[in-house]
Each structure stands twice: as structure tokens, then as C-alpha cells.
Design an enzyme around this catalytic site. Structure first.
Site, short mmCIF file in Angstrom:
data_model
loop_
_atom_site.label_atom_id
_atom_site.label_comp_id
_atom_site.label_asym_id
_atom_site.label_seq_id
_atom_site.Cartn_x
_atom_site.Cartn_y
_atom_site.Cartn_z
N TYR A 59 -44.06 16.84 -25.16
CA TYR A 59 -42.71 16.49 -24.84
C TYR A 59 -41.58 17.77 -25.62
O TYR A 59 -40.74 18.00 -24.86
CB TYR A 59 -42.18 15.29 -25.16
CG TYR A 59 -42.81 13.93 -24.40
CD1 TYR A 59 -42.18 13.42 -23.42
CD2 TYR A 59 -44.13 13.33 -24.99
CE1 TYR A 59 -42.78 12.55 -22.68
CE2 TYR A 59 -44.39 12.38 -24.03
CZ TYR A 59 -43.99 11.88 -22.92
OH TYR A 59 -44.47 10.81 -22.34
N ASP A 109 -50.51 10.71 -15.19
CA ASP A 109 -49.51 10.92 -16.20
C ASP A 109 -49.63 12.64 -16.43
O ASP A 109 -49.67 13.15 -15.58
CB ASP A 109 -49.44 10.07 -17.31
CG ASP A 109 -48.33 10.08 -18.15
OD1 ASP A 109 -47.23 10.32 -17.75
OD2 ASP A 109 -48.72 10.36 -19.50
N HIS A 165 -49.84 2.46 -14.25
CA HIS A 165 -50.01 3.77 -15.04
C HIS A 165 -51.28 4.07 -15.36
O HIS A 165 -51.64 5.14 -15.64
CB HIS A 165 -48.78 3.77 -15.99
CG HIS A 165 -48.46 5.06 -16.65
ND1 HIS A 165 -47.69 5.99 -16.24
CD2 HIS A 165 -49.17 5.55 -17.89
CE1 HIS A 165 -47.68 7.11 -17.11
NE2 HIS A 165 -48.50 6.77 -18.11
#
Length: 383
Positions: A307, A181, A359
Site C-alpha cells: 500500500y 486481491d 474475497h
């Protein structure tokens, strides 16, 4: 640069407040006909919160965590938390090579812990003791005990911080890097920015190139990009709000531990290889350890910063160091074509699609992943 010991310590007052808030949780009703159809299932959440109050033993988890060698260092004037676990090798063997393991979101250093013993003391798992590594596991900037930088939290900025940790703080001249990730993206940046010091990189989420303009998309590449866009229509809401209205959602999650659990557990269930049952992949004590760490440190909002600052990222240079991939089976990476990774990496040495592990693969399939890491990085040793 120097580092100092660090211990995790959550006060009795914080734990008492946590239990009181959990006891006052107001649960919603399910929006759809089926569990998990519209996000975190209220029945599962109710059961998890009940266990968090009466069954989960944070102090036992805290003691286990503190049995590991936690450290902290000041890099760029900001604190970075990390584990530094030396490898165990025979006296006549060369010094263990260093390997840094970087987590993503919504994760923490806890994700990497199943790999630590397998890589630092392989003899315990029936592997060659000469294949041990020194292992470094950081908390990425903005996560848990690591502070945000003074400027934008870009992937390159995180890579520079981790490189300073490995070279300036710990004194390694050459090292390998693994991540998934966000940690995987940072791993790619380490390989791109520091090819003289980074021996190789390993990821479970293959990288995209800085641009697709070099040559036309193949049918497989186009099919994958179309499928990814379609999947994002159903899964991308979390990143949209964290990137555009982070303070709004952070206010709710910072104040409600049940809300925090719902936000995180939703992604853990969606992204693990669990056949519809989250705890087939990750047990609830591990889930609640990470959620409690987010709660106690109050860092769910700062974990969103990468983000928020995404627009500050520039194009990543080509990755020229040796690269290996053990591709996650999560929905967003189904049928990921090697062609895309080859646009970003010029020297792919290993490509594996094991068909299991999602993940959070270090938690889900630690034996598989440790074996893949050991195989790849030992192959890079000077002969």
C-alpha cells in the site's frame, strides 16, 4: 537457484507472551446501535480473544501446517517462503502441470490450503486423477516468512519474484497462475510480463486496464465505477491509513494481539459471503491461525508495504495470455462488468459469476473454485 526445507516454529516464550497480552486486553464499547456497525464488534472480539486464550490449540495447527512441504529460497538476496506440493497422477499419465496460487491482504498462504489437496490429488474428491497439478503456494514478499525486497514493493516486483521462483528455483518452463486481491493483481502482471512461460491466468477479482482512454465508458462500466467509489467511502479507511500512516497503525497492531485481531477480522467479515455471520464462511480456528502467524512473525507492518509503495507502480501492459474469472460476490465486486476486464485482457476464455464466495474464496468455496481452476487449466493442455 536452490531451495531448502522450512518448518514453522513458534517458541513457548512467544506463545506465553501472547496469552499474557490477551489476558490484559482492554475492550472498547460499541459505537453504534448495531453489532459491526462501526467496525469490529467488541462483543465478538471479546469472545474471540477468550477462545484464543483458552480454546485455540496453536500447537495442533502448527503440526498440521508442518505436515505440508514448506520450503524457502533466496531470490534477489531475500528469503521467500513457499509450499511445493507435487501432484499425484497415474504412472502412465503426463507430468502434472504446475500452478502457482497467490494470496492477498489481509491473508496468507493458509487461504490456499483447501485448494491444495483438491488440485494435487483430485481422485480423493471423485475427480479424474489425470487432472492433478503440481501446486506452489508462496507467502508474498512482506508477508509472514517472506522478506521484503530491497526496492519498492510493486506488483511488477512481486511478479518478477514469483516468476523466478517458478522458473529459476523450481525449474518449470511453463506454468499457470491463480490469485485473488493483491495476489490476483500479481497474477495479472505475471501474464503480462511473461506470456511465453505463463500458460494462463485465473482470478476472482477481474483486473482494471492500465487506462480507460481507449474508448468511452459503457453505461454498465460507469455504473460500476460510481458504485465502487461510493462503497470506498464506507470501506476505504483501512487502506488510506495503511498507505499514508502505516507506521502509526502498525505500532498499535504490533503491540496488541487483540487490536491485530480486530483489524483483520473487520475485513474478513466485511468481505466474505457470510450473511452477517463471519463464521459461516471461515471457522475461528482458521481465522486465529492466520492472525497468530501475523503476530508470531511480526509482519503486519511489512504487509502494508504494497500500500505504501503503490505510487511506484507503473502501467501494466495488456494481458494477452488466456484468462479466466470466477467473480467474487463481495460488495466491491457486485455487478462487475466483463467489459472492464476485456479492456485489460485480450483473450478471456471463461467468465463465471457463481453468486457465492467472497474475497477469500479458496477458504469459503474450495470445491467450487477447485472445479473452476481444474476446468480452465486442463482446457489449456496441448491436444
Amino acid at each position: 537457484m536452490t531451495f531448502s526445507p522450512f518448518r514453522i516454529g513458534v517458541s513457548d516464550e512467544v506463545l506465553a507472551d501472547l496469552r499474557a497480552r490477551l489476558a490484559q486486553t482492554r475492550f472498547t464499547t460499541r459505537s453504534g446501535d448495531q453489532p459491526w456497525q462501526a467496525g469490529a464488534d467488541p462483543d465478538y472480539l471479546r469472545d474471540l480473544v477468550s477462545y484464543w486464550i483458552d480454546g485455540f490449540d496453536w500447537r495442533a495447527q502448527e503440526a498440521d501446517l508442518n505436515a505440508l512441504p514448506h520450503r524457502q529460497a533466496q531470490i534477489g538476496g531475500r528469503r521467500l517462503h513457499f509450499l511445493h506440493v507435487p501432484g499425484t497422477r497415474p504412472a502412465d499419465a503426463p507430468a502434472p502441470p504446475p500452478l502457482i496460487l497467490s494470496h492477498g491482504w489481509p491473508s496468507s498462504f493458509v487461504e490456499m490450503l483447501p485448494l491444495v489437496d483438491r488440485l494435487t490429488n483430485p481422485a480423493q474428491y471423485g475427480e479424474d486423477p489425470a487432472d492433478a497439478f503440481d501446486v506452489v503456494v508462496p507467502s508474498l514478499p512482506g508477508f509472514l516468512y517472506s522478506e521484503l525486497p530491497n526496492g519498492p514493493l510493486t506488483r511488477a516486483a512481486m511478479a518478477r519474484t514469483l516468476h523466478a521462483l517458478m522458473t529459476d528455483v523450481l525449474g518449470y518452463q511453463r506454468y499457470g497462475a491463480f490469485g485473488g486481491d493483491i495476489g490476483g493483481v500479481v497474477t495479472g502482471w505475471l501474464g503480462a510480463l511473461y506470456p511465453e512461460q505463463v500458460a494462463g491466468i485465473h482470478m476472482i477479482h477481474p483486473p482494471f486496464p492500465a487506462s480507460f482512454d481507449s474508448h468511452p465508458l459503457s453505461p454498465a462500466e460507469q455504473a460500476y465505477l460510481d458504485a465502487e467509489a461510493a462503497y470506498d467511502e464506507t470501506d476505504g479507511g483501512y487502506s488510506a491509513i495503511m498507505g499514508t500512516r502505516p507506521d502509526t497503525i502498525a505500532a498499535a497492531l504490533h503491540d496488541s494481539p487483540a487490536g491485530l485481531a480486530a483489524w483483520l477480522v473487520d475485513k474478513y467479515r466485511d468481505w466474505t459471503d457470510n450473511r452477517g455471520d463471519l463464521e459461516r464462511s471461515i471457522d475461528r480456528d482458521t481465522l486465529l491461525t492466520t492472525i497468530t502467524l501475523y503476530w508470531a512473525t511480526g509482519t503486519i507492518g511489512s504487509s502494508f508495504r504494497q500500500y505504501v509503495d503503490f505510487g511506484h507502480n507503473g502501467p501494466r501492459p495488456a494481458i494477452t495470455v488466456p484468462a479466466a474469472f470466477t467473480v467474487s460476490t463481495e460488495p466491491s465486486h457486485a455487478n462487475f462488468p466483463r467489459d472492464i476486464a476485456e479492456r485489460a485482457c485480450t483473450d478471456i476464455r471463461h467468465w463465471s459469476e457463481p453468486g457465492r464466495g467472497g474475497h477469500f474464496m479458496p477458504l469459503e468455496q474450495p470445491d467450487l473454485l477447485a472445479g473452476e481452476l481444474r476446468q480452465f487449466f486442463t482446457s489449456l493442455r496441448p491436444r
